[in-house]
Scaffold this motif. Structure first.
Motif, PDB file in Angstrom:
ATOM      1  N   VAL A 223     -31.012 -22.096  62.768  1.00 34.75           N
ATOM      2  CA  VAL A 223     -32.085 -22.450  61.847  1.00 34.75           C
ATOM      3  C   VAL A 223     -33.385 -22.433  62.644  1.00 34.75           C
ATOM      4  O   VAL A 223     -33.539 -23.180  63.617  1.00 34.75           O
ATOM      5  CB  VAL A 223     -31.864 -23.834  61.203  1.00 34.75           C
ATOM      6  CG1 VAL A 223     -33.063 -24.201  60.315  1.00 34.75           C
ATOM      7  CG2 VAL A 223     -30.579 -23.843  60.384  1.00 34.75           C
ATOM      8  N   LEU A 224     -34.296 -21.557  62.263  1.00 39.87           N
ATOM      9  CA  LEU A 224     -35.600 -21.497  62.907  1.00 39.87           C
ATOM     10  C   LEU A 224     -36.410 -22.739  62.543  1.00 39.87           C
ATOM     11  O   LEU A 224     -36.086 -23.462  61.596  1.00 39.87           O
ATOM     12  CB  LEU A 224     -36.348 -20.246  62.441  1.00 39.87           C
ATOM     13  CG  LEU A 224     -35.642 -18.908  62.663  1.00 39.87           C
ATOM     14  CD1 LEU A 224     -36.481 -17.784  62.075  1.00 39.87           C
ATOM     15  CD2 LEU A 224     -35.391 -18.670  64.147  1.00 39.87           C
ATOM     16  N   ARG A 225     -37.479 -22.979  63.291  1.00 39.59           N
ATOM     17  CA  ARG A 225     -38.395 -24.044  62.881  1.00 39.59           C
ATOM     18  C   ARG A 225     -38.961 -23.670  61.518  1.00 39.59           C
ATOM     19  O   ARG A 225     -39.598 -22.623  61.370  1.00 39.59           O
ATOM     20  CB  ARG A 225     -39.516 -24.199  63.911  1.00 39.59           C
ATOM     21  CG  ARG A 225     -39.062 -24.869  65.200  1.00 39.59           C
ATOM     22  CD  ARG A 225     -40.186 -24.919  66.198  1.00 39.59           C
ATOM     23  NE  ARG A 225     -40.526 -23.584  66.662  1.00 39.59           N
ATOM     24  CZ  ARG A 225     -41.629 -23.278  67.349  1.00 39.59           C
ATOM     25  NH1 ARG A 225     -42.514 -24.232  67.615  1.00 39.59           N
ATOM     26  NH2 ARG A 225     -41.849 -22.050  67.743  1.00 39.59           N
ATOM     27  N   PRO A 226     -38.718 -24.476  60.487  1.00 39.27           N
ATOM     28  CA  PRO A 226     -39.143 -24.075  59.142  1.00 39.27           C
ATOM     29  C   PRO A 226     -40.655 -24.155  58.969  1.00 39.27           C
ATOM     30  O   PRO A 226     -41.341 -24.885  59.682  1.00 39.27           O
ATOM     31  CB  PRO A 226     -38.432 -25.091  58.243  1.00 39.27           C
ATOM     32  CG  PRO A 226     -38.282 -26.301  59.107  1.00 39.27           C
ATOM     33  CD  PRO A 226     -38.046 -25.781  60.505  1.00 39.27           C
ATOM     34  N   ALA A 227     -41.147 -23.405  58.002  1.00 37.20           N
ATOM     35  CA  ALA A 227     -42.583 -23.418  57.714  1.00 37.20           C
ATOM     36  C   ALA A 227     -43.008 -24.723  57.064  1.00 37.20           C
ATOM     37  O   ALA A 227     -44.176 -25.127  57.143  1.00 37.20           O
ATOM     38  CB  ALA A 227     -42.935 -22.244  56.807  1.00 37.20           C
ATOM     39  N   ALA A 228     -42.057 -25.391  56.396  1.00 29.27           N
ATOM     40  CA  ALA A 228     -42.309 -26.683  55.760  1.00 29.27           C
ATOM     41  C   ALA A 228     -41.061 -27.532  55.934  1.00 29.27           C
ATOM     42  O   ALA A 228     -40.015 -27.039  56.385  1.00 29.27           O
ATOM     43  CB  ALA A 228     -42.628 -26.486  54.279  1.00 29.27           C
ATOM     44  N   GLU A 229     -41.171 -28.800  55.596  1.00 29.21           N
ATOM     45  CA  GLU A 229     -40.016 -29.687  55.696  1.00 29.21           C
ATOM     46  C   GLU A 229     -38.839 -29.067  54.933  1.00 29.21           C
ATOM     47  O   GLU A 229     -38.980 -28.625  53.796  1.00 29.21           O
ATOM     48  CB  GLU A 229     -40.363 -31.053  55.113  1.00 29.21           C
ATOM     49  CG  GLU A 229     -39.256 -32.077  55.255  1.00 29.21           C
ATOM     50  CD  GLU A 229     -39.652 -33.420  54.648  1.00 29.21           C
ATOM     51  OE1 GLU A 229     -39.448 -34.451  55.304  1.00 29.21           O
ATOM     52  OE2 GLU A 229     -40.170 -33.413  53.512  1.00 29.21           O
ATOM     53  N   ARG A 230     -37.679 -29.028  55.580  1.00 28.67           N
ATOM     54  CA  ARG A 230     -36.516 -28.353  55.007  1.00 28.67           C
ATOM     55  C   ARG A 230     -35.343 -29.325  54.928  1.00 28.67           C
ATOM     56  O   ARG A 230     -35.080 -30.075  55.870  1.00 28.67           O
ATOM     57  CB  ARG A 230     -36.132 -27.152  55.864  1.00 28.67           C
ATOM     58  CG  ARG A 230     -34.909 -26.357  55.397  1.00 28.67           C
ATOM     59  CD  ARG A 230     -34.633 -25.220  56.372  1.00 28.67           C
ATOM     60  NE  ARG A 230     -33.611 -24.299  55.907  1.00 28.67           N
ATOM     61  CZ  ARG A 230     -32.320 -24.409  56.213  1.00 28.67           C
ATOM     62  NH1 ARG A 230     -31.890 -25.408  56.982  1.00 28.67           N
ATOM     63  NH2 ARG A 230     -31.445 -23.527  55.756  1.00 28.67           N
ATOM     64  N   TYR A 231     -34.654 -29.292  53.803  1.00 28.28           N
ATOM     65  CA  TYR A 231     -33.442 -30.077  53.628  1.00 28.28           C
ATOM     66  C   TYR A 231     -32.277 -29.127  53.360  1.00 28.28           C
ATOM     67  O   TYR A 231     -32.436 -28.083  52.713  1.00 28.28           O
ATOM     68  CB  TYR A 231     -33.577 -31.045  52.447  1.00 28.28           C
ATOM     69  CG  TYR A 231     -34.477 -32.223  52.710  1.00 28.28           C
ATOM     70  CD1 TYR A 231     -33.959 -33.430  53.163  1.00 28.28           C
ATOM     71  CD2 TYR A 231     -35.847 -32.130  52.522  1.00 28.28           C
ATOM     72  CE1 TYR A 231     -34.777 -34.520  53.407  1.00 28.28           C
ATOM     73  CE2 TYR A 231     -36.681 -33.205  52.766  1.00 28.28           C
ATOM     74  CZ  TYR A 231     -36.144 -34.403  53.204  1.00 28.28           C
ATOM     75  OH  TYR A 231     -36.967 -35.478  53.459  1.00 28.28           O
ATOM     76  N   ALA A 232     -31.110 -29.508  53.837  1.00 27.60           N
ATOM     77  CA  ALA A 232     -29.892 -28.764  53.548  1.00 27.60           C
ATOM     78  C   ALA A 232     -28.750 -29.769  53.437  1.00 27.60           C
ATOM     79  O   ALA A 232     -28.785 -30.837  54.053  1.00 27.60           O
ATOM     80  CB  ALA A 232     -29.597 -27.736  54.636  1.00 27.60           C
ATOM     81  N   ILE A 233     -27.762 -29.401  52.641  1.00 26.51           N
ATOM     82  CA  ILE A 233     -26.561 -30.233  52.484  1.00 26.51           C
ATOM     83  C   ILE A 233     -25.369 -29.335  52.770  1.00 26.51           C
ATOM     84  O   ILE A 233     -25.123 -28.353  52.054  1.00 26.51           O
ATOM     85  CB  ILE A 233     -26.475 -30.843  51.081  1.00 26.51           C
ATOM     86  CG1 ILE A 233     -27.704 -31.725  50.815  1.00 26.51           C
ATOM     87  CG2 ILE A 233     -25.196 -31.651  50.925  1.00 26.51           C
ATOM     88  CD1 ILE A 233     -27.804 -32.239  49.402  1.00 26.51           C
ATOM     89  N   ALA A 234     -24.651 -29.653  53.826  1.00 30.08           N
ATOM     90  CA  ALA A 234     -23.536 -28.824  54.278  1.00 30.08           C
ATOM     91  C   ALA A 234     -22.229 -29.599  54.167  1.00 30.08           C
ATOM     92  O   ALA A 234     -22.176 -30.798  54.446  1.00 30.08           O
ATOM     93  CB  ALA A 234     -23.753 -28.382  55.723  1.00 30.08           C
ATOM     94  N   PHE A 235     -21.200 -28.897  53.770  1.00 27.98           N
ATOM     95  CA  PHE A 235     -19.846 -29.462  53.727  1.00 27.98           C
ATOM     96  C   PHE A 235     -19.000 -28.672  54.700  1.00 27.98           C
ATOM     97  O   PHE A 235     -18.845 -27.457  54.564  1.00 27.98           O
ATOM     98  CB  PHE A 235     -19.276 -29.362  52.315  1.00 27.98           C
ATOM     99  CG  PHE A 235     -17.881 -29.917  52.178  1.00 27.98           C
ATOM    100  CD1 PHE A 235     -17.657 -31.280  52.124  1.00 27.98           C
ATOM    101  CD2 PHE A 235     -16.788 -29.062  52.099  1.00 27.98           C
ATOM    102  CE1 PHE A 235     -16.377 -31.793  51.985  1.00 27.98           C
ATOM    103  CE2 PHE A 235     -15.500 -29.554  51.973  1.00 27.98           C
ATOM    104  CZ  PHE A 235     -15.295 -30.928  51.911  1.00 27.98           C
ATOM    105  N   PHE A 236     -18.476 -29.366  55.719  1.00 25.83           N
ATOM    106  CA  PHE A 236     -17.662 -28.732  56.751  1.00 25.83           C
ATOM    107  C   PHE A 236     -16.203 -29.102  56.513  1.00 25.83           C
ATOM    108  O   PHE A 236     -15.850 -30.286  56.530  1.00 25.83           O
ATOM    109  CB  PHE A 236     -18.098 -29.191  58.138  1.00 25.83           C
ATOM    110  CG  PHE A 236     -19.525 -28.844  58.471  1.00 25.83           C
ATOM    111  CD1 PHE A 236     -19.864 -27.586  58.935  1.00 25.83           C
ATOM    112  CD2 PHE A 236     -20.531 -29.780  58.313  1.00 25.83           C
ATOM    113  CE1 PHE A 236     -21.184 -27.265  59.243  1.00 25.83           C
ATOM    114  CE2 PHE A 236     -21.844 -29.480  58.617  1.00 25.83           C
ATOM    115  CZ  PHE A 236     -22.172 -28.216  59.077  1.00 25.83           C
ATOM    116  N   LEU A 237     -15.369 -28.104  56.316  1.00 25.20           N
ATOM    117  CA  LEU A 237     -13.969 -28.346  55.996  1.00 25.20           C
ATOM    118  C   LEU A 237     -13.070 -27.937  57.155  1.00 25.20           C
ATOM    119  O   LEU A 237     -12.963 -26.754  57.497  1.00 25.20           O
ATOM    120  CB  LEU A 237     -13.579 -27.579  54.726  1.00 25.20           C
ATOM    121  CG  LEU A 237     -12.171 -27.815  54.195  1.00 25.20           C
ATOM    122  CD1 LEU A 237     -11.916 -29.299  53.939  1.00 25.20           C
ATOM    123  CD2 LEU A 237     -11.939 -27.009  52.913  1.00 25.20           C
TER     124      LEU A 237
END
Length: 300
Positions: free
Chosen positions: A244-258
């Motif tokens: 993930v690069l430094r985003p241009a704006a505040e970035r949110y993500a929701i990841a599910f690791f199985l």
């Protein structure tokens, strides 16, 4: 020529007939052999639910540092709780990641690690259970593509080591270092299911290719296989580096690791004629612990 990341409707894996399930499994298998990434539609998660999840993530990360630190992973243990800025370093040769996170594993025994926010816990548990269902469907597709019974993985994911992870990448600031949002890495487990709030930054590097953007496609989730499934497939599938690069704006993500059950035996499926197992058997727990130790040991 860099392969594209395909969009696959996975609804047939849950409600389709045999022909449709076979077609879906074949499309997934092709993606897993080429980029290791694919987008999914047919996941059944309403846009309103996605919006509520990101609102809840923002509410958590907007709390004072002291409130978040009370739920810090070093206090809670078992890969649950809050992870502050600079705690993780996914690329062990680079600077620590410029992100904060909150890990949720409700199946784990022991004390709960939940913020005191109205409705927060119930919303996250519902999404966790939704992702478990999606993961089971995806594994039916993987099994079919690899030439084993559709239910091959079912008894290895009865109590999986699954983690729902909320991620916040701060907007750039004048005092910021050159640290990435998340360093280059491959995921540890079998499959990751990711939803992003509309701010880009994810890049993928197919084996033998160059870094390329994973574009935002509204209404889709992004899936990628991890090292454990690559091992299980006997290297037929590829676990693809990404960052993930430094985003241009505040970035949110929701990841599910199985990840599989702790005692599940990860033993390579030999699906190619004349091939032999490339790895010895290992339990799901031992494999995951090896990878987690590499991520956090720089803090020791």
């Amino acid at each position: 020529m860099t392969p594209l990341i395909p969009v696959i409707d996975i609804a047939p894996l849950r409600v389709g007939d045999d022909v449709n399930r076979a077609e879906t499994a074949a499309a997934m298998g092709k993606a897993c052999r080429e980029t290791g990434f694919f987008y999914i539609t047919g996941h059944g998660v309403a846009p309103e639910t996605v919006a509520a999840l990101f609102a809840a993530a923002r509410a958590f990360f907007s709390q004072p540092s002291a409130a978040k630190d009370r739920l810090a992973m070093y206090r809670v243990g078992r890969n649950r709780g809050y992870v502050g800025l600079g705690v993780e370093r996914l690329d062990t040769t680079a600077l620590p990641d410029r992100k904060e996170a909150f890990n949720i594993s409700p199946a784990e025994p022991g004390a709960d690690a939940w913020p005191d926010l109205p409705g927060w816990r119930a919303l996250m548990i519902r999404h966790f259970e939704t992702c478990l269902d999606l993961g089971a469907a995806l594994h039916r597709g993987f099994a079919r593509d690899l030439g084993v019974a559709e239910d091959f993985f079912a008894d290895k994911f009865r109590n999986p080591m699954a983690t729902l992870r909320l991620l916040r990448y701060p907007a750039p600031s004048g005092a910021e270092t050159v640290a990435p949002g998340a360093g280059a890495h491959t995921d540890y487990g079998n499959v990751t299911i990711l939803v992003v709030n509309g701010v880009s930054g994810l890049q993928v590097r197919p084996r033998g290719g160059d870094w390329m953007d994973a574009p935002l496609i509204p209404g889709t989730f992004i899936c990628n296989i991890g090292d454990c499934l690559m091992r299980w497939s006997n290297d037929v599938y590829v676990s693809t580096p990404h960052w993930v690069l430094r985003p241009a704006a505040e970035r949110y993500a929701i990841a599910f690791f199985l990840d599989p059950d702790a005692d599940a035996l990860v033993e390579p499926i030999v699906s190619l004629a004349g091939d032999n197992p490339h790895y010895p058997p290992v339990t799901g727990y031992d494999y995951l612990q090896e990878r987690l130790n590499a991520t956090y040991n720089h803090r020791s």
